[in-house]
Write an enzyme that holds these catalytic residues in place. Structure first.
Site, PDB file in Angstrom:
ATOM      1  N   HIS A  97    -105.499  18.180 -19.463  1.00  0.00           N
ATOM      2  CA  HIS A  97    -104.305  17.434 -19.036  1.00  0.00           C
ATOM      3  C   HIS A  97    -103.276  18.381 -18.421  1.00  0.00           C
ATOM      4  O   HIS A  97    -102.712  18.101 -17.362  1.00  0.00           O
ATOM      5  CB  HIS A  97    -103.632  16.738 -20.226  1.00  0.00           C
ATOM      6  CG  HIS A  97    -104.408  15.636 -20.841  1.00  0.00           C
ATOM      7  ND1 HIS A  97    -104.600  15.560 -22.212  1.00  0.00           N
ATOM      8  CD2 HIS A  97    -105.027  14.556 -20.317  1.00  0.00           C
ATOM      9  CE1 HIS A  97    -105.301  14.465 -22.479  1.00  0.00           C
ATOM     10  NE2 HIS A  97    -105.591  13.846 -21.350  1.00  0.00           N
ATOM     11  N   LYS A 112    -104.581   1.405 -29.818  1.00  0.00           N
ATOM     12  CA  LYS A 112    -105.495   2.548 -29.713  1.00  0.00           C
ATOM     13  C   LYS A 112    -105.509   3.378 -30.994  1.00  0.00           C
ATOM     14  O   LYS A 112    -106.264   4.317 -31.104  1.00  0.00           O
ATOM     15  CB  LYS A 112    -105.108   3.424 -28.519  1.00  0.00           C
ATOM     16  CG  LYS A 112    -105.544   2.851 -27.190  1.00  0.00           C
ATOM     17  CD  LYS A 112    -105.520   3.931 -26.131  1.00  0.00           C
ATOM     18  CE  LYS A 112    -106.294   3.486 -24.912  1.00  0.00           C
ATOM     19  NZ  LYS A 112    -106.468   4.573 -23.957  1.00  0.00           N
ATOM     20  N   ARG A 125    -113.421  13.797 -15.120  1.00  0.00           N
ATOM     21  CA  ARG A 125    -114.311  14.882 -15.538  1.00  0.00           C
ATOM     22  C   ARG A 125    -115.749  14.633 -15.150  1.00  0.00           C
ATOM     23  O   ARG A 125    -116.544  15.565 -15.083  1.00  0.00           O
ATOM     24  CB  ARG A 125    -114.246  15.050 -17.068  1.00  0.00           C
ATOM     25  CG  ARG A 125    -112.882  15.459 -17.592  1.00  0.00           C
ATOM     26  CD  ARG A 125    -112.810  15.221 -19.060  1.00  0.00           C
ATOM     27  NE  ARG A 125    -113.002  13.768 -19.254  1.00  0.00           N
ATOM     28  CZ  ARG A 125    -112.787  13.134 -20.371  1.00  0.00           C
ATOM     29  NH1 ARG A 125    -112.406  13.771 -21.435  1.00  0.00           N
ATOM     30  NH2 ARG A 125    -112.974  11.832 -20.462  1.00  0.00           N
ATOM     31  N   SER A 178    -109.168  14.258 -25.322  1.00  0.00           N
ATOM     32  CA  SER A 178    -108.366  14.097 -26.536  1.00  0.00           C
ATOM     33  C   SER A 178    -109.234  13.658 -27.710  1.00  0.00           C
ATOM     34  O   SER A 178    -109.040  14.107 -28.847  1.00  0.00           O
ATOM     35  CB  SER A 178    -107.253  13.076 -26.308  1.00  0.00           C
ATOM     36  OG  SER A 178    -106.320  13.570 -25.381  1.00  0.00           O
TER      37      SER A 178
END
Length: 162
Positions: free
Chosen positions: A20, A44, A93, A131
């Site tokens: 990030h 979440k 990614r 993450s």
């Protein structure tokens, strides 16, 4: 007309990773202002509170003068209108990330035709970091020093011990 170029980098950032930070640093050289917009989505089940994420991102990006960190709880297109920012930065990614991000980009454009999404790949050494990987390693007491910014490492580790 010399209009300032403002871009939004939205995400959950739970927690901020070196991937990030790489995207923030690189995009900060391309735009006058980068707004790191933290999605406030309690569904979440984030490890870090929105306030903790704001503090950590502000701390990790303190060396960059054109970064603003905010939270949001709305559609991204509404936030872009509110902030007068028609550029969205997204990190990808893998091909899987791209397919998802492309779908979201098209959905956003269907709601606001002026909205442009720019996709940036993190540097190769950060391409595997997410993450969720950091949270999983943290949960089992593994080493995360090489995955997150040094400036917020202690905050992340202390939260993982709770």
């Amino acid at each position: 007309m010399n209009k300032n170029r403002r871009a939004i980098y939205p995400g959950t950032f739970d927690p901020l990773t070196l991937g990030h930070l790489d995207i923030v640093e690189r995009s900060s050289t391309m735009f006058d202002e980068i707004i790191v917009a933290i999605g406030d989505n309690p569904n979440k089940n984030p490890l870090f509170s929105i306030e903790e994420r704001i503090t950590m991102i502000t701390q990790a990006t303190a060396h960059l003068k054109n970064i603003k960190v905010i939270k949001f709880h709305s559609l991204l297109v509404d936030l872009s209108t509110e902030l007068d920012a028609n550029i969205v930065i997204r990190g990808i990614r893998s091909a899987t990330d791209f397919e998802y991000e492309q779908q979201m980009g098209y959905a956003n454009v269907s709601l606001k035709k002026e909205l442009e999404t720019i996709y940036l790949m993190p540097k190769l050494e950060y391409s595997f970091i997410s993450s969720s990987v950091v949270r999983a390693i943290l949960k089992f007491g593994g080493e995360i020093d090489h995955l997150v910014p040094k400036s917020i490492l202690n905050e992340i580790k202390s939260k993982g011990k709770k």
